[in-house]
Design an enzyme around this catalytic site. Structure first.
Site, PDB file in Angstrom:
ATOM      1  N   HIS A 121       0.871  -1.178   0.000  1.00 43.17           N
ATOM      2  CA  HIS A 121       0.000   0.000   0.000  1.00 43.17           C
ATOM      3  C   HIS A 121       0.906   1.225   0.000  1.00 43.17           C
ATOM      4  CE1 HIS A 121      -2.824   2.951   1.702  1.00 43.17           C
ATOM      5  NE2 HIS A 121      -3.797   2.106   1.420  1.00 43.17           N
ATOM      6  N   ASP A 198       2.908  -3.880   8.302  1.00 42.48           N
ATOM      7  CA  ASP A 198       1.655  -3.166   8.086  1.00 42.48           C
ATOM      8  C   ASP A 198       0.527  -4.155   8.362  1.00 42.48           C
ATOM      9  OD1 ASP A 198      -0.691  -2.186   7.029  1.00 42.48           O
ATOM     10  OD2 ASP A 198       0.207  -1.444   5.177  1.00 42.48           O
ATOM     11  N   GLN A 201      -4.623  -4.836   7.261  1.00 44.99           N
ATOM     12  CA  GLN A 201      -5.596  -5.828   6.769  1.00 44.99           C
ATOM     13  C   GLN A 201      -5.534  -7.145   7.537  1.00 44.99           C
ATOM     14  OE1 GLN A 201      -7.976  -5.073   4.809  1.00 44.99           O
ATOM     15  NE2 GLN A 201      -7.241  -3.177   3.892  1.00 44.99           N
ATOM     16  N   LYS A 224     -10.914   0.088  10.431  1.00 46.79           N
ATOM     17  CA  LYS A 224     -11.108  -1.143   9.642  1.00 46.79           C
ATOM     18  C   LYS A 224     -11.507  -2.310  10.532  1.00 46.79           C
ATOM     19  CE  LYS A 224      -7.530   0.188   6.321  1.00 46.79           C
ATOM     20  NZ  LYS A 224      -8.150   0.471   5.028  1.00 46.79           N
ATOM     21  N   CYS A 364      -4.622   2.242  -3.795  1.00 46.27           N
ATOM     22  CA  CYS A 364      -3.387   2.799  -3.217  1.00 46.27           C
ATOM     23  C   CYS A 364      -2.212   1.854  -3.418  1.00 46.27           C
ATOM     24  CB  CYS A 364      -3.553   3.111  -1.733  1.00 46.27           C
ATOM     25  SG  CYS A 364      -4.863   4.258  -1.383  1.00 46.27           S
TER      26      CYS A 364
HETATM   27  N1  PMP Z   1      -2.017  -0.468   4.550  1.00 46.22           N
HETATM   28  C1  PMP Z   1      -2.951  -1.258   4.053  1.00 46.22           C
HETATM   29  C2  PMP Z   1      -2.594  -2.661   3.665  1.00 46.22           C
HETATM   30  C3  PMP Z   1      -4.259  -0.791   3.904  1.00 46.22           C
HETATM   31  O1  PMP Z   1      -5.204  -1.581   3.391  1.00 46.22           O
HETATM   32  C4  PMP Z   1      -4.566   0.543   4.292  1.00 46.22           C
HETATM   33  C5  PMP Z   1      -5.962   1.110   4.134  1.00 46.22           C
HETATM   34  N2  PMP Z   1      -6.494   0.965   2.856  1.00 46.22           N
HETATM   35  C6  PMP Z   1      -3.540   1.323   4.817  1.00 46.22           C
HETATM   36  C7  PMP Z   1      -2.286   0.779   4.934  1.00 46.22           C
HETATM   37  C8  PMP Z   1      -3.770   2.746   5.242  1.00 46.22           C
HETATM   38  O2  PMP Z   1      -4.632   2.817   6.315  1.00 46.22           O
HETATM   39  P1  PMP Z   1      -5.171   4.218   6.831  1.00 46.22           P
HETATM   40  O3  PMP Z   1      -5.741   4.904   5.607  1.00 46.22           O
HETATM   41  O4  PMP Z   1      -6.231   3.864   7.816  1.00 46.22           O
HETATM   42  O5  PMP Z   1      -4.043   4.972   7.417  1.00 46.22           O
END
Ligand code: PMP
Length: 410
Positions: A121, A198, A201, A224, A364
């Site tokens: 991401h 990270d 998920q 999430k 992203c």
């Molecule tokens: N890493 C991963 C794997 C994600 O899926 C996401 C959210 N789509 C993020 C980071 C970023 O999370 P946040 O927007 O809540 O900071």
């Protein structure tokens, strides 16, 4: 667990979307919130609201206890050795940036390496690009297999004594692949590197034990995992949090302030400059209570079951390409797909017209989209309130989309 009972706790499922009951398949972007979390937020503002760590008055004590109690809940949830290793942040993005600014930028130098897969991401990729630019360190990308998995021998080959940081998602938000974090942590540690995980998920969807994973840092987001937006977590090993510098300076985080220099509190408070995310943390605590009541192992099994069902159903449909691990291979609760020849935004718009909410875009993860040879994809992601009927609703809505675009193209 019974998703039909669980759904009753989520007021949003009373919404009618474009004349249809809501089929919410976008929990990987953000989850819905049960009334147990909403009520705790309301009660906090009605009965406990006050600033923390300051007032000696009764409400101040109530708020401080509730806030620090939430930290304890998070620590137990991820099996952190101590609540002092849990920092409240705004979310995964902020947590990773704090590591990049407060640790990596100060420690790394020319010639050092940051190893990561190209499937990350953007929030676990751009902060490392910025660290590399600032320090002269180099990004080194791991090769990905066609299904998005990473081979340990490739990690062995990439990680060297020059590697200072290995950054990796526990679960990919695009492909649903589950990375072998413990094995990768062992390789990183053998080479004197740390590993930043990270968990955006994984923490919401499966049991996560930071000691078992032996990760040095773990980042995740409350929104999430049934919690409110605006709160997340940075977990770190004690010695690393001690070494790491704060990113924000001001009230709350200080010990002694002189005219020309100041000292900080200990971790985690030195990282929580200013009025912290009090209601958010308390809401996240309530979300954790809810998840614990259902059971993370059950949730993991349920989400993976629905994703496997969706992979099976969608793979059998003509004109649909499904990405990520093959049927039968480990996959978390999401499935990414395309309707051949149709932009995923158009697919998602048709699905939305019958109440089915999916995400469409690059998720992203633009470098990963390039590797997959697509500009964007559609993604259906499942959680504890989804049912097998939701998978069927997705498949039927896709049949409608095919028909619609068939007519349009023809
Ligand atoms: N890493 C991963 C794997 C994600 O899926 C996401 C959210 N789509 C993020 C980071 C970023 O999370 P946040 O927007 O809540 O900071």
């Amino acid at each position: 667990m019974n998703p039909l009972e669980i759904r009753k706790d989520f007021p949003i499922f009373q919404e009618i979307i474009n004349g249809h009951p809501l089929v919410y398949l976008d929990s990987a972007a953000t989850s819905q919130k049960p009334r147990q979390v909403l009520e705790v937020l309301q009660r906090y503002y009605e009965r406990e609201n006050s600033n923390v760590h300051r007032g000696v008055h009764t409400l101040g004590t109530r708020a401080t206890e509730a806030y620090e109690n939430a930290r304890e809940k998070v620590a137990r949830f991820i099996h952190a050795p101590s609540a002092n290793q849990v920092v409240f942040t705004r979310g995964t993005t902020e947590s990773i940036n704090m590591i990049a600014y407060g640790y990596a930028r100060l420690k790394l130098k020319q010639g050092d390496e940051i190893v990561l897969p190209p499937s990350e991401h953007h929030s676990n990729l751009i902060p490392w690009q910025q660290v590399a630019r600032a320090t002269g360190a180099r990004l080194k990308y791991l090769p990905l297999q066609g299904d998005g998995t990473i081979r340990l021998e490739d990690v062995e080959a990439a990680v060297t004594s020059d590697t200072k940081i290995v950054a990796i998602a526990h679960v990919s938000n695009v492909l649903g692949t589950i990375n072998p974090v413990r094995d990768i942590a062992d390789i990183a540690h053998r080479n004197g590197s740390i590993i930043v995980v990270d968990g955006a998920q994984s923490v919401p969807h499966m049991p996560v034990d930071v000691q078992e994973l032996d990760c040095d840092f773990l980042a995740f987001s409350g929104h999430k995992m049934l919690g409110p937006t605006g709160v997340g977590v940075l977990y770190g090993k004690k010695s690393l949090l001690e070494e790491m510098e704060p990113t924000y300076f001001g009230g709350e985080m200080i010990d002694v302030v002189e005219l020309h220099e100041s000292t900080w509190k200990e971790a985690p408070w030195k990282f929580e400059g200013g009025t912290p995310i009090i209601a958010g943390a308390i809401g996240l605590g309530a979300a954790i209570d809810y998840l614990n009541r259902i059971g993370m192992a059950e949730i993991a099994e349920h989400d993976a079951h629905l994703a496997a069902l969706a992979v099976d159903r969608l793979s059998k449909m003509d004109g649909i390409s499904v990405y990520g691990p093959a049927a039968g291979q480990p996959r978390s609760g999401l499935v990414t797909f395309n309707l051949d020849g149709v932009h995923p935004h158009d697919v998602a718009t048709v699905l939305d017209s019958v109440g089915v909410a999916v995400r469409a875009g690059h998720h992203c993860a633009q470098p990963l989209m390039r590797l997959l040879g697509v500009g964007s994809t559609a993604r259906a992601s499942f959680y504890l309130y989804n049912t097998e009927d939701d998978v069927e609703a997705l498949a039927q809505a896709l049949e409608q989309a095919k028909e619609f675009f068939g007519y349009a193209i023809g």
